[in-house]
Scaffold this motif. Structure first.
Motif, PDB file in Angstrom:
ATOM      1  N   ILE A 220       0.892  -1.195   0.091  1.00 51.25           N
ATOM      2  CA  ILE A 220       0.006   0.172   0.059  1.00 51.25           C
ATOM      3  C   ILE A 220       0.949   1.315  -0.032  1.00 51.25           C
ATOM      4  O   ILE A 220       1.669   1.479   0.869  1.00 51.25           O
ATOM      5  N   LYS A 221       0.911   1.854  -1.071  1.00 52.94           N
ATOM      6  CA  LYS A 221       2.030   3.090  -1.294  1.00 52.94           C
ATOM      7  C   LYS A 221       1.852   4.254  -0.322  1.00 52.94           C
ATOM      8  O   LYS A 221       2.733   4.897   0.120  1.00 52.94           O
ATOM      9  N   GLY A 222       0.602   4.683  -0.310  1.00 52.13           N
ATOM     10  CA  GLY A 222       0.276   5.942   0.486  1.00 52.13           C
ATOM     11  C   GLY A 222      -0.984   5.970   0.911  1.00 52.13           C
ATOM     12  O   GLY A 222      -1.927   5.427   0.512  1.00 52.13           O
ATOM     13  N   LYS A 223      -1.295   7.447   1.111  1.00 53.35           N
ATOM     14  CA  LYS A 223      -2.716   7.870   1.620  1.00 53.35           C
ATOM     15  C   LYS A 223      -3.765   7.707   0.644  1.00 53.35           C
ATOM     16  O   LYS A 223      -4.950   7.046   0.769  1.00 53.35           O
ATOM     17  N   LYS A 224      -3.726   7.726  -0.753  1.00 57.12           N
ATOM     18  CA  LYS A 224      -4.749   7.521  -1.342  1.00 57.12           C
ATOM     19  C   LYS A 224      -5.108   5.943  -1.638  1.00 57.12           C
ATOM     20  O   LYS A 224      -6.164   5.688  -1.743  1.00 57.12           O
ATOM     21  N   ALA A 225      -4.022   5.257  -1.456  1.00 57.56           N
ATOM     22  CA  ALA A 225      -4.027   3.806  -1.713  1.00 57.56           C
ATOM     23  C   ALA A 225      -4.925   3.381  -0.433  1.00 57.56           C
ATOM     24  O   ALA A 225      -5.798   2.474  -0.347  1.00 57.56           O
ATOM     25  N   PHE A 226      -4.595   3.921   0.796  1.00 54.31           N
ATOM     26  CA  PHE A 226      -5.185   3.694   2.102  1.00 54.31           C
ATOM     27  C   PHE A 226      -6.822   4.009   2.060  1.00 54.31           C
ATOM     28  O   PHE A 226      -7.488   3.205   2.654  1.00 54.31           O
ATOM     29  N   ARG A 227      -6.835   5.146   1.574  1.00 51.45           N
ATOM     30  CA  ARG A 227      -8.150   5.784   1.475  1.00 51.45           C
ATOM     31  C   ARG A 227      -9.325   4.727   0.621  1.00 51.45           C
ATOM     32  O   ARG A 227     -10.314   4.504   0.883  1.00 51.45           O
ATOM     33  N   ARG A 228      -8.714   3.992  -0.396  1.00 53.58           N
ATOM     34  CA  ARG A 228      -9.468   3.188  -1.198  1.00 53.58           C
ATOM     35  C   ARG A 228     -10.067   1.964  -0.411  1.00 53.58           C
ATOM     36  O   ARG A 228     -10.769   1.376  -0.914  1.00 53.58           O
ATOM     37  N   HIS A 229      -9.187   1.777   0.732  1.00 52.47           N
ATOM     38  CA  HIS A 229      -9.833   0.703   1.490  1.00 52.47           C
ATOM     39  C   HIS A 229     -10.506   1.204   2.793  1.00 52.47           C
ATOM     40  O   HIS A 229     -10.469   0.545   3.884  1.00 52.47           O
ATOM     41  N   GLY A 230     -10.854   2.343   2.934  1.00 49.87           N
ATOM     42  CA  GLY A 230     -11.454   3.036   3.968  1.00 49.87           C
ATOM     43  C   GLY A 230     -10.835   3.433   5.243  1.00 49.87           C
ATOM     44  O   GLY A 230     -11.308   3.696   6.263  1.00 49.87           O
ATOM     45  N   ILE A 231      -9.572   3.631   4.849  1.00 54.03           N
ATOM     46  CA  ILE A 231      -8.602   3.908   6.044  1.00 54.03           C
ATOM     47  C   ILE A 231      -8.126   5.412   5.911  1.00 54.03           C
ATOM     48  O   ILE A 231      -7.208   5.644   4.810  1.00 54.03           O
TER      49      ILE A 231
END
Length: 304
Positions: A220-231
């Motif tokens: 998981i590279k960064g904030k955008k990728a985490f947001r995709r998982h609701g994080i």
């Protein structure tokens, strides 16, 4: 060996005003980084200050980020080998104190545990270890069910060498939240041939089952990728405390992106569920088949 999902490595950024620098050698690593475009991992490794012993590597660097505003940070790249004999547990809530104490023992920098937990994480590798007695067959099945891609850096690459064997999907350096990097490989072979010093020094008596030990990992590279998982909260304290359901959802998303469906879902109603609960369960299954993580699914189904 842990049967759960945990973090294998991560990069953490800590505001420099919360850090005491003990080893002045890391001041020579300072560089400008545009936070909007990021940096190439190779560049970070080339300029960082490296501590290495017994197969354990830790990298430190100072960064001045110029976007969206100028700020200076300490950046540390850490992997689970720092846990030594607790390596197979991975980085999780239960091992954070051990990780922190061993990091501080290097006498490169100093900061509080609270500061460490507030640090922001990027380039997070999560892993799941399991026993697979016929990895070759599993790789063939994944190749048969891999989704086709014509674009560069997409699709699969299988490998079968003396030192390791497995399959990877996408490229780690070009991974995104929509198209994550995924790798399944023989962890036993990798340890024996590429991490034998570490294994000999720290894993004596802890390698039962290693001959059939397989690891699955995704990045998981960064904030955008985490947001995709609701994080939304990417602090170390929050990332290390994610539930097994959330972490499995991240893997389900990666598997759904790279592989066609491998099995047919049982269409019989689940015993004990009301018709309404069955409809909700069907909706969750359909979302997961489409590659959404459990975090996004929970958000969608409960948004109103």
């Amino acid at each position: 060996m842990s049967k759960g999902i945990s973090i294998d490595s991560f990069k953490i950024r800590i505001p420099i005003e919360d850090v005491q620098i003990i080893n002045p050698e890391i001041t020579s690593t300072k560089s400008l980084v545009n936070n909007l475009t990021g940096e190439v991992e190779r560049e970070f490794k080339e300029r960082s200050y490296k501590v290495e012993r017994d197969g354990i590597k830790i990298r430190f660097a100072l960064e001045i980020q110029v976007q969206p505003k100028r700020a200076e940070y300490l950046v540390i790249l850490i992997n689970a080998k720092i846990l030594q004999e607790r390596y197979f547990e991975g980085i999780c809530q239960a091992t954070l104190e051990t990780l922190y104490l061993r990091l501080m023992a290097e006498k490169v920098v100093d900061f509080s545990m609270e500061t460490f937990l507030r640090g922001q994480c990027t380039d997070v590798d999560i892993k799941k270890d399991f026993i697979n007695e016929d990895l070759n067959k599993s790789i063939k099945i994944m190749i048969q069910n891999a989704k086709e891609h014509k674009q560069v850096n997409k699709g699969y690459n299988s490998f079968n060498q003396k030192t390791n064997k497995g399959i990877e999907f996408g490229k780690r350096k070009t991974a995104t939240g929509f198209y994550p990097y995924l790798k399944i490989y023989h962890k036993g072979l990798e340890l024996r041939h590429k991490s034998n010093l570490f294994m000999d020094r720290h894993l004596q008596g802890k390698t039962s089952g290693i001959d059939n030990l397989v690891r699955m990992e995704t990045t998981i590279k960064g904030k955008k990728a985490f947001r995709r998982h609701g994080i939304e909260d990417t602090s170390l304290g929050n990332i290390a405390n994610l539930s097994q359901v959330d972490l499995q959802g991240i893997f389900n998303h990666a598997l759904g992106i790279h592989l066609n469906k491998l099995n047919v879902r049982d269409t019989k109603p689940r015993e004990g569920l009301t018709p309404t609960d069955q409809i909700i369960l069907n909706s969750i299954n359909d979302y997961m088949d489409g590659g959404l993580s459990i975090g996004i699914i929970k958000s969608r189904l409960t948004s109103n």
